[in-house]
Design an enzyme around this catalytic site. Structure first.
Site, PDB file in Angstrom:
ATOM      1  N   ARG A  32      -6.511  -9.238   6.309  1.00  0.00           N
ATOM      2  CA  ARG A  32      -6.178  -8.725   7.643  1.00  0.00           C
ATOM      3  C   ARG A  32      -7.307  -8.972   8.626  1.00  0.00           C
ATOM      4  NH1 ARG A  32      -3.415  -2.989   6.474  1.00  0.00           N
ATOM      5  NH2 ARG A  32      -1.368  -3.782   5.937  1.00  0.00           N
ATOM      6  N   GLU A  44       0.400 -12.993   0.853  1.00  0.00           N
ATOM      7  CA  GLU A  44       1.822 -12.637   0.807  1.00  0.00           C
ATOM      8  C   GLU A  44       2.449 -13.042  -0.524  1.00  0.00           C
ATOM      9  OE1 GLU A  44       3.510 -10.737   2.647  1.00  0.00           O
ATOM     10  OE2 GLU A  44       1.920 -10.456   4.128  1.00  0.00           O
ATOM     11  N   LEU A  87      -1.445 -11.847 -13.398  1.00  0.00           N
ATOM     12  CA  LEU A  87      -0.595 -11.481 -12.261  1.00  0.00           C
ATOM     13  C   LEU A  87       0.887 -11.664 -12.596  1.00  0.00           C
ATOM     14  CD1 LEU A  87      -2.419 -12.999  -9.144  1.00  0.00           C
ATOM     15  CD2 LEU A  87      -2.080 -10.592  -9.671  1.00  0.00           C
ATOM     16  N   TYR A  89       4.594 -13.849 -13.213  1.00  0.00           N
ATOM     17  CA  TYR A  89       5.451 -14.662 -12.322  1.00  0.00           C
ATOM     18  C   TYR A  89       4.704 -15.942 -11.924  1.00  0.00           C
ATOM     19  CZ  TYR A  89       7.994 -10.279 -12.053  1.00  0.00           C
ATOM     20  OH  TYR A  89       8.665  -9.136 -12.364  1.00  0.00           O
ATOM     21  N   CYS A 199       6.129   6.100   3.220  1.00  0.00           N
ATOM     22  CA  CYS A 199       7.558   6.214   2.890  1.00  0.00           C
ATOM     23  C   CYS A 199       7.760   5.666   1.476  1.00  0.00           C
ATOM     24  CB  CYS A 199       8.400   5.466   3.913  1.00  0.00           C
ATOM     25  SG  CYS A 199      10.142   5.891   3.792  1.00  0.00           S
ATOM     26  N   CYS A 216      13.428  10.126  12.348  1.00  0.00           N
ATOM     27  CA  CYS A 216      13.984   9.578  11.098  1.00  0.00           C
ATOM     28  C   CYS A 216      15.154  10.479  10.658  1.00  0.00           C
ATOM     29  CB  CYS A 216      12.902   9.552  10.030  1.00  0.00           C
ATOM     30  SG  CYS A 216      13.542   9.235   8.382  1.00  0.00           S
TER      31      CYS A 216
END
Ligand code: SF4
Length: 361
Positions: A32, A44, A87, A89, A199, A216
């Site tokens: 970031r 990502e 990791l 996959y 959330c 919400c």
């Protein structure tokens, strides 16, 4: 008769509430602080199936060894797999390299600043293309991750199953309509951050500290437990396997998995389908060209869960002569040079002790 659903609409207060909260306390993450396209892309892809805390050291090591897209394109497969070891996959890292080669060949080694061009690269789907385009290039497109679907579903009490492509498409359209054009990357990251930190899934959202709690619907109506709506998952297939830890002169036998299918092309401890008892294990060893030079000892059960499959394993450890079709390596070589998927970790972690003759840890 198929009835057209009305357009999904999100509360107009959402962008400001979300961005104010993000500005006040977003986590500082390595990708970031300096959102270079390569770094955003790598983060990502790593974060698709991995938590931030687990992914961060991998991210840093990956960039130390392969600091540019050209380095990634040219890296030997064994190095790539080693950098990804644990990791899971592994197609993710193989596709990263395929895409890097396209980027080098077609875009001069720089990721293209276009949603459609990003989407055309191997391993980059609509979500990743949206995240890279918005975060690295400021292109106003949404990034509808699983976390984001959960948040949206609660905010508007949507009863559309979040795993459906149709739901993703409708949420993307609704988000596009209120995405702040001057801060699309921050907006997308803020939604993901809210899904990751506040959330939370499984009925445990922290509504009292959520910036969206004033509007919400699930919170206001006390219906949070009912959202998001999920479709029944298919039962995971279970497969029984016997794993062999074959020891020879302080080394352990490993082999490559087939070039197709599960964990393709990665290294593994040899094994066989089903639970083999001692007599069957002896037969298996003979068929593979090995002769035991000591007793077979059971290693106990272990389990590994893949997306659609669960391996239930039993292990045997035995010293052997004969080469069979295995490659015998020291524990140090195994740790440093070979990529052994975490499916084998329960047995692999014990190898140094097993070589020292410690069997009962
Ligand atoms: S108020 Fe609660 S349910 Fe609604 S978005 Fe915030 S954390 Fe999620």
């Amino acid at each position: 008769m198929h009835r057209e659903q009305p357009q999904m609409t999100l509360p107009a207060q959402l962008p400001k509430a979300l961005l104010d909260w993000y500005d006040a306390g977003a986590r500082v993450l390595p990708w970031r602080s300096d959102p270079q396209p390569y770094h955003v892309w790598l983060s990502e892809i790593m974060l698709q199936q991995t938590r931030v805390e687990a992914a961060t050291p991998y991210f840093e090591r990956f960039l130390r060894e392969l600091p540019t897209i050209a380095d990634l394109a040219a890296a030997p497969e064994e190095q790539l797999l080693k950098l990804w070891e644990g990791l899971g996959y592994y197609n993710r890292v193989r596709n990263l390299q395929k895409a890097a080669r396209v980027v080098v060949d077609q875009y001069g080694g720089q990721l293209p600043a276009s949603f459609d061009a990003l989407l055309s690269l191997p391993g980059i789907g609509r979500y990743s293309a949206g995240a890279i385009a918005s975060i690295a290039f400021g292109i106003p497109v949404p990034a509808v991750a699983g976390n984001v679907r959960r948040v949206i579903s609660r905010v508007i009490e949507s009863d559309e199953p979040i795993s459906r492509e149709e739901t993703r498409r409708r949420m993307a359209a609704a988000l596009s309509a209120l995405l702040p054009k001057e801060r699309p990357g921050d907006f997308n990251q803020a939604l993901m951050e809210l899904g990751a930190m506040v959330c939370l899934p499984n009925g445990a959202p922290r509504c009292e500290r959520c910036p969206l709690n004033g509007f919400c619907l699930a919170h206001l109506h006390g219906s949070v437990d009912r959202f998001p709506c999920k479709e029944a998952k298919k039962e995971r297939r279970r497969e029984q396997r016997t794993i062999f830890v074959l020891l020879q002169d302080g080394r352990v036998g490993i082999r490559r998995r087939p070039a197709r299918g599960l964990l393709r092309g990665l290294w593994e401890l040899p094994g066989e389908e089903g639970f083999l008892d001692e007599a069957q294990a002896q037969n298996w060893l003979a068929a593979q060209g090995f002769s035991p030079t000591g007793p077979l000892r059971p290693l106990g059960p272990a389990k590994h869960i893949f997306t659609h499959l669960e391996w239930q394993m039993q292990g045997w450890v035995v010293p052997v002569t004969g080469a069979g079709a295995l490659c015998f390596v020291t524990p140090e070589q195994l740790a440093e040079e070979y990529c052994l998927p975490s499916a084998f970790r329960a047995y692999a972690d014990r190898i140094p002790n097993l070589i020292r003759g410690v069997f009962d840890v």
